[in-house]
Design a protein around this motif. Structure first.
Motif, PDB file in Angstrom:
ATOM      1  N   ILE A  91       0.916  -1.153   0.075  1.00  0.00           N
ATOM      2  CA  ILE A  91       0.143  -0.108   0.037  1.00  0.00           C
ATOM      3  C   ILE A  91       0.812   1.200   0.033  1.00  0.00           C
ATOM      4  CG2 ILE A  91      -1.558   1.430   1.275  1.00  0.00           C
ATOM      5  CD1 ILE A  91      -3.024  -1.111   2.269  1.00  0.00           C
ATOM      6  N   ILE A  92       0.722   2.142  -1.021  1.00  0.00           N
ATOM      7  CA  ILE A  92       1.378   3.286  -1.181  1.00  0.00           C
ATOM      8  C   ILE A  92       0.537   4.797  -0.610  1.00  0.00           C
ATOM      9  CG2 ILE A  92       2.623   4.764  -2.663  1.00  0.00           C
ATOM     10  CD1 ILE A  92       3.019   2.296  -4.414  1.00  0.00           C
ATOM     11  N   VAL A  93       1.153   5.522  -0.100  1.00  0.00           N
ATOM     12  CA  VAL A  93       0.667   6.665   0.851  1.00  0.00           C
ATOM     13  C   VAL A  93       1.448   7.634   0.387  1.00  0.00           C
ATOM     14  CG1 VAL A  93      -0.356   7.763   2.927  1.00  0.00           C
ATOM     15  CG2 VAL A  93      -0.267   5.259   2.648  1.00  0.00           C
ATOM     16  N   THR A  94       0.943   8.813  -0.127  1.00  0.00           N
ATOM     17  CA  THR A  94       1.612  10.052  -0.296  1.00  0.00           C
ATOM     18  C   THR A  94       0.969  11.382  -0.549  1.00  0.00           C
ATOM     19  OG1 THR A  94       3.330  10.732  -2.226  1.00  0.00           O
ATOM     20  CG2 THR A  94       1.340   9.403  -2.984  1.00  0.00           C
ATOM     21  N   GLU A 101      -5.462  10.332  -7.854  1.00  0.00           N
ATOM     22  CA  GLU A 101      -4.393   9.472  -7.854  1.00  0.00           C
ATOM     23  C   GLU A 101      -3.281   9.774  -8.633  1.00  0.00           C
ATOM     24  OE1 GLU A 101      -4.001   4.731  -8.585  1.00  0.00           O
ATOM     25  OE2 GLU A 101      -5.123   5.477  -6.615  1.00  0.00           O
ATOM     26  N   GLU A 102      -3.751  10.352  -9.984  1.00  0.00           N
ATOM     27  CA  GLU A 102      -2.657  10.648 -10.911  1.00  0.00           C
ATOM     28  C   GLU A 102      -1.913  11.959 -10.249  1.00  0.00           C
ATOM     29  OE1 GLU A 102      -5.938  10.355 -11.417  1.00  0.00           O
ATOM     30  OE2 GLU A 102      -5.818   8.543 -12.748  1.00  0.00           O
ATOM     31  N   ALA A 120       6.320  -6.025  -7.034  1.00  0.00           N
ATOM     32  CA  ALA A 120       5.148  -6.173  -5.998  1.00  0.00           C
ATOM     33  C   ALA A 120       3.979  -5.723  -6.655  1.00  0.00           C
ATOM     34  CB  ALA A 120       5.506  -5.282  -4.736  1.00  0.00           C
ATOM     35  N   LYS A 121       2.809  -6.305  -6.088  1.00  0.00           N
ATOM     36  CA  LYS A 121       1.411  -5.814  -6.399  1.00  0.00           C
ATOM     37  C   LYS A 121       0.959  -4.536  -5.606  1.00  0.00           C
ATOM     38  CE  LYS A 121      -0.300  -9.948  -5.440  1.00  0.00           C
ATOM     39  NZ  LYS A 121      -0.942 -10.972  -5.237  1.00  0.00           N
ATOM     40  N   PHE A 122       0.580  -3.687  -6.271  1.00  0.00           N
ATOM     41  CA  PHE A 122       0.026  -2.461  -5.272  1.00  0.00           C
ATOM     42  C   PHE A 122      -1.183  -2.091  -5.956  1.00  0.00           C
ATOM     43  CE2 PHE A 122       2.449  -0.477  -8.642  1.00  0.00           C
ATOM     44  CZ  PHE A 122       1.765   0.716  -9.109  1.00  0.00           C
ATOM     45  N   ALA A 123      -2.418  -1.925  -4.982  1.00  0.00           N
ATOM     46  CA  ALA A 123      -3.645  -1.566  -5.540  1.00  0.00           C
ATOM     47  C   ALA A 123      -4.063  -0.226  -5.484  1.00  0.00           C
ATOM     48  CB  ALA A 123      -4.600  -2.361  -4.798  1.00  0.00           C
ATOM     49  N   LYS A 124      -3.522   0.525  -4.343  1.00  0.00           N
ATOM     50  CA  LYS A 124      -4.060   1.729  -4.062  1.00  0.00           C
ATOM     51  C   LYS A 124      -2.784   2.723  -3.904  1.00  0.00           C
ATOM     52  CE  LYS A 124      -8.131   0.178  -1.591  1.00  0.00           C
ATOM     53  NZ  LYS A 124      -9.289   1.013  -2.246  1.00  0.00           N
ATOM     54  N   LEU A 136      -9.517   4.012   4.868  1.00  0.00           N
ATOM     55  CA  LEU A 136      -9.293   4.091   3.187  1.00  0.00           C
ATOM     56  C   LEU A 136      -9.031   2.794   2.632  1.00  0.00           C
ATOM     57  CD1 LEU A 136      -7.624   7.766   2.862  1.00  0.00           C
ATOM     58  CD2 LEU A 136     -10.100   6.970   2.682  1.00  0.00           C
ATOM     59  N   ALA A 137      -8.400   1.781   3.416  1.00  0.00           N
ATOM     60  CA  ALA A 137      -8.110   0.495   2.837  1.00  0.00           C
ATOM     61  C   ALA A 137      -7.995  -0.432   3.987  1.00  0.00           C
ATOM     62  CB  ALA A 137      -6.805   0.700   2.152  1.00  0.00           C
TER      63      ALA A 137
END
Length: 232
Positions: A91-94, A101-102, A120-124, A136-137
């Protein structure tokens, strides 16, 4: 760097510093590093841990200029590899907190290059919103990569300059922890890591311009002392 203990051989040490440059210096000394960025990187991290995340990584965003070397691509790669190892998603947070998201992806291309290289798989890609991020997730058994200008850059600097372990700390309540509990858990986590690696602890206020970070780092340091970390 504020020294809270002496550094005689055989004694634990506890220090407070600030910014990515202070994090890099403390990392080169061999300390466990605690990044304190309460609005919001380290509070986001605490909420994610409360929600079941297995590990937190922090990386610098692309446009940050700090006086020490950072390597978000490398951290993105290692965070991704950790997720692959545990057969889970990253999960990526920024930032920015508001926006699409773009827009969030636009400023994290270096870290994302490492993530993609890891397989790695990342969905969000979530906004850095502190304790609210848990809504949020599903963070259960996930690896989390937080990419931000301040706390992320300080984490990146500590990691890149060789700290045996980098963690986070906050005094802000989360959805699960109230009152002093977040700060106490931050202190205990730092102590456990320092004892594991037989090192001192340096708390890093992510920005010396943030009075909140400085005061929070000092508060967590006091709790570390109260836990007996500096006793011979």
């Amino acid at each position: 760097m504020e020294r809270l203990s002496n550094n005689r051989e055989g004694l634990h040490t506890l220090n407070i510093t600030s910014n990515a440059s202070g994090a890099a210096q403390a990392a080169r000394k061999g300390d466990v590093i605690v990044i304190v960025d309460i609005i919001d990187m380290s509070t986001t991290a605490e909420a994610a841990l409360d929600a079941g995340a297995i590990e937190i990584f922090g990386a610098s965003s692309d446009k940050v200029s700090v006086p020490v070397t950072v390597n978000p691509e490398k951290i993105g790669y290692f965070a991704g590899k950790k997720a692959v190892k545990h057969n889970t998603e990253l999960i990526i947070v920024t930032e920015p907190r508001l926006g699409t998201e773009e827009e969030r992806l636009d400023n994290i291309q270096q870290a994302m290059a490492g993530v993609k290289r890891s397989g790695a798989k990342f969905a969000k890609v979530l906004p850095n919103v502190g304790s609210q991020v848990a809504d949020l997730a599903d963070f259960k058994d996930k690896v989390v990569l937080i990419i931000t200008d301040s706390g992320g850059a300080a984490f990146d600097a500590a990691y890149t300059h060789g700290a045996p372990q980098v963690t986070t700390g906050t005094i802000v309540r989360t959805g699960i922890k109230k009152g002093i509990k977040p700060a106490k858990d931050s202190a205990k986590r730092a102590i456990a890591l320092a004892e594991k690696y037989n090192t001192g602890i340096t708390l890093v206020a992510a920005s010396s311009n943030s009075y909140e970070d400085v005061l929070a780092a000092e508060h967590i340091a006091k709790l570390i002392i109260e836990e007996g970390f500096l006793q011979v």
